[in-house]
Design a protein around this motif. Structure first.
Motif, mmCIF file in Angstrom:
data_model
loop_
_atom_site.group_PDB
_atom_site.id
_atom_site.type_symbol
_atom_site.label_atom_id
_atom_site.label_comp_id
_atom_site.label_asym_id
_atom_site.label_seq_id
_atom_site.Cartn_x
_atom_site.Cartn_y
_atom_site.Cartn_z
ATOM 1 N N TRP A 99 12.171 -18.606 -0.160
ATOM 2 C CA TRP A 99 11.407 -19.135 -1.274
ATOM 3 C C TRP A 99 10.227 -19.882 -0.687
ATOM 4 O O TRP A 99 10.367 -20.582 0.312
ATOM 5 N N CYS A 100 9.063 -19.738 -1.293
ATOM 6 C CA CYS A 100 7.852 -20.330 -0.741
ATOM 7 C C CYS A 100 7.081 -21.122 -1.789
ATOM 8 O O CYS A 100 7.053 -20.746 -2.956
ATOM 9 N N LEU A 101 6.467 -22.176 -1.313
ATOM 10 C CA LEU A 101 5.546 -22.965 -2.117
ATOM 11 C C LEU A 101 4.269 -23.063 -1.296
ATOM 12 O O LEU A 101 4.309 -23.469 -0.133
ATOM 13 N N ARG A 102 3.160 -22.645 -1.889
ATOM 14 C CA ARG A 102 1.894 -22.741 -1.168
ATOM 15 C C ARG A 102 0.773 -23.060 -2.134
ATOM 16 O O ARG A 102 0.914 -22.911 -3.354
ATOM 17 N N LYS A 103 -0.333 -23.499 -1.557
ATOM 18 C CA LYS A 103 -1.516 -23.790 -2.352
ATOM 19 C C LYS A 103 -2.608 -22.828 -1.915
ATOM 20 O O LYS A 103 -2.884 -22.689 -0.730
ATOM 21 N N PHE A 121 7.146 -18.444 -4.969
ATOM 22 C CA PHE A 121 7.562 -17.047 -4.955
ATOM 23 C C PHE A 121 8.668 -16.828 -3.934
ATOM 24 O O PHE A 121 8.926 -17.661 -3.071
ATOM 25 N N TRP A 122 9.316 -15.681 -4.063
ATOM 26 C CA TRP A 122 10.306 -15.211 -3.095
ATOM 27 C C TRP A 122 9.590 -14.194 -2.221
ATOM 28 O O TRP A 122 8.904 -13.306 -2.726
ATOM 29 N N CYS A 123 9.712 -14.316 -0.903
ATOM 30 C CA CYS A 123 9.073 -13.389 0.018
ATOM 31 C C CYS A 123 10.144 -12.677 0.836
ATOM 32 O O CYS A 123 11.004 -13.329 1.443
ATOM 33 N N GLU A 124 10.106 -11.354 0.807
ATOM 34 C CA GLU A 124 11.065 -10.563 1.564
ATOM 35 C C GLU A 124 10.349 -9.370 2.176
ATOM 36 O O GLU A 124 9.738 -8.572 1.460
ATOM 37 N N ARG A 125 10.389 -9.299 3.500
ATOM 38 C CA ARG A 125 9.728 -8.219 4.246
ATOM 39 C C ARG A 125 8.255 -8.101 3.881
ATOM 40 O O ARG A 125 7.710 -7.009 3.737
ATOM 41 N N ARG A 151 14.229 -24.239 -9.214
ATOM 42 C CA ARG A 151 14.472 -22.817 -8.993
ATOM 43 C C ARG A 151 15.385 -22.581 -7.794
ATOM 44 O O ARG A 151 16.340 -21.828 -7.881
ATOM 45 N N ILE A 152 15.099 -23.216 -6.688
ATOM 46 C CA ILE A 152 15.895 -22.909 -5.504
ATOM 47 C C ILE A 152 17.245 -23.636 -5.477
ATOM 48 O O ILE A 152 18.197 -23.126 -4.922
ATOM 49 N N THR A 153 17.338 -24.775 -6.111
ATOM 50 C CA THR A 153 18.644 -25.444 -6.128
ATOM 51 C C THR A 153 19.586 -24.792 -7.125
ATOM 52 O O THR A 153 20.801 -24.801 -6.924
ATOM 53 N N GLN A 154 19.070 -24.194 -8.186
ATOM 54 C CA GLN A 154 19.920 -23.484 -9.138
ATOM 55 C C GLN A 154 20.355 -22.134 -8.594
ATOM 56 O O GLN A 154 21.382 -21.612 -9.006
ATOM 57 N N ARG A 155 19.609 -21.558 -7.688
ATOM 58 C CA ARG A 155 19.936 -20.261 -7.099
ATOM 59 C C ARG A 155 20.869 -20.381 -5.912
ATOM 60 O O ARG A 155 21.388 -19.395 -5.432
ATOM 61 N N ALA A 156 21.014 -21.563 -5.391
ATOM 62 C CA ALA A 156 21.814 -21.748 -4.174
ATOM 63 C C ALA A 156 23.266 -21.343 -4.408
ATOM 64 O O ALA A 156 23.829 -21.630 -5.460
ATOM 65 N N PRO A 157 23.857 -20.682 -3.410
ATOM 66 C CA PRO A 157 25.272 -20.271 -3.561
ATOM 67 C C PRO A 157 26.214 -21.455 -3.512
ATOM 68 O O PRO A 157 25.919 -22.488 -3.037
#
Length: 75
Positions: free
Chosen positions: A31-35, A43-47, A69-75
């Motif tokens: 998961w990425c946060l950028r300006k 966004f999610w970045c994969e390959r 977003r990322i804390t709710q998705r965490a397993p």
């Protein structure tokens, strides 16, 4: 929540820090946060492919969304 507060909040969780990048170039499967210019992006970045891109006009809204977003998705 700004970027500094976001980093502290994420550090206080059980999340593996390898699962996200904040204002850094993404590796793979993160998961990425950028300006970009005046726009904040999450966004999610994969390959090298970007998924679930969201754009925000301000840092606070972007950081709050990113954290949720990322804390709710965490397993």
């Amino acid at each position: 929540m700004n970027v500094q507060e976001l980093r502290a909040a994420l550090a206080a969780t059980d999340l593996d820090p390898r699962l996200y990048r904040i204002l850094e170039q993404p590796d793979d499967s993160q998961w990425c946060l950028r300006k970009q210019g005046k726009t904040w992006q999450t966004f999610w970045c994969e390959r090298g492919v970007v998924y679930e891109m969201r754009r925000f006009k301000d840092e606070i809204t972007a950081c709050e969304y990113f954290f949720t977003r990322i804390t709710q998705r965490a397993p």
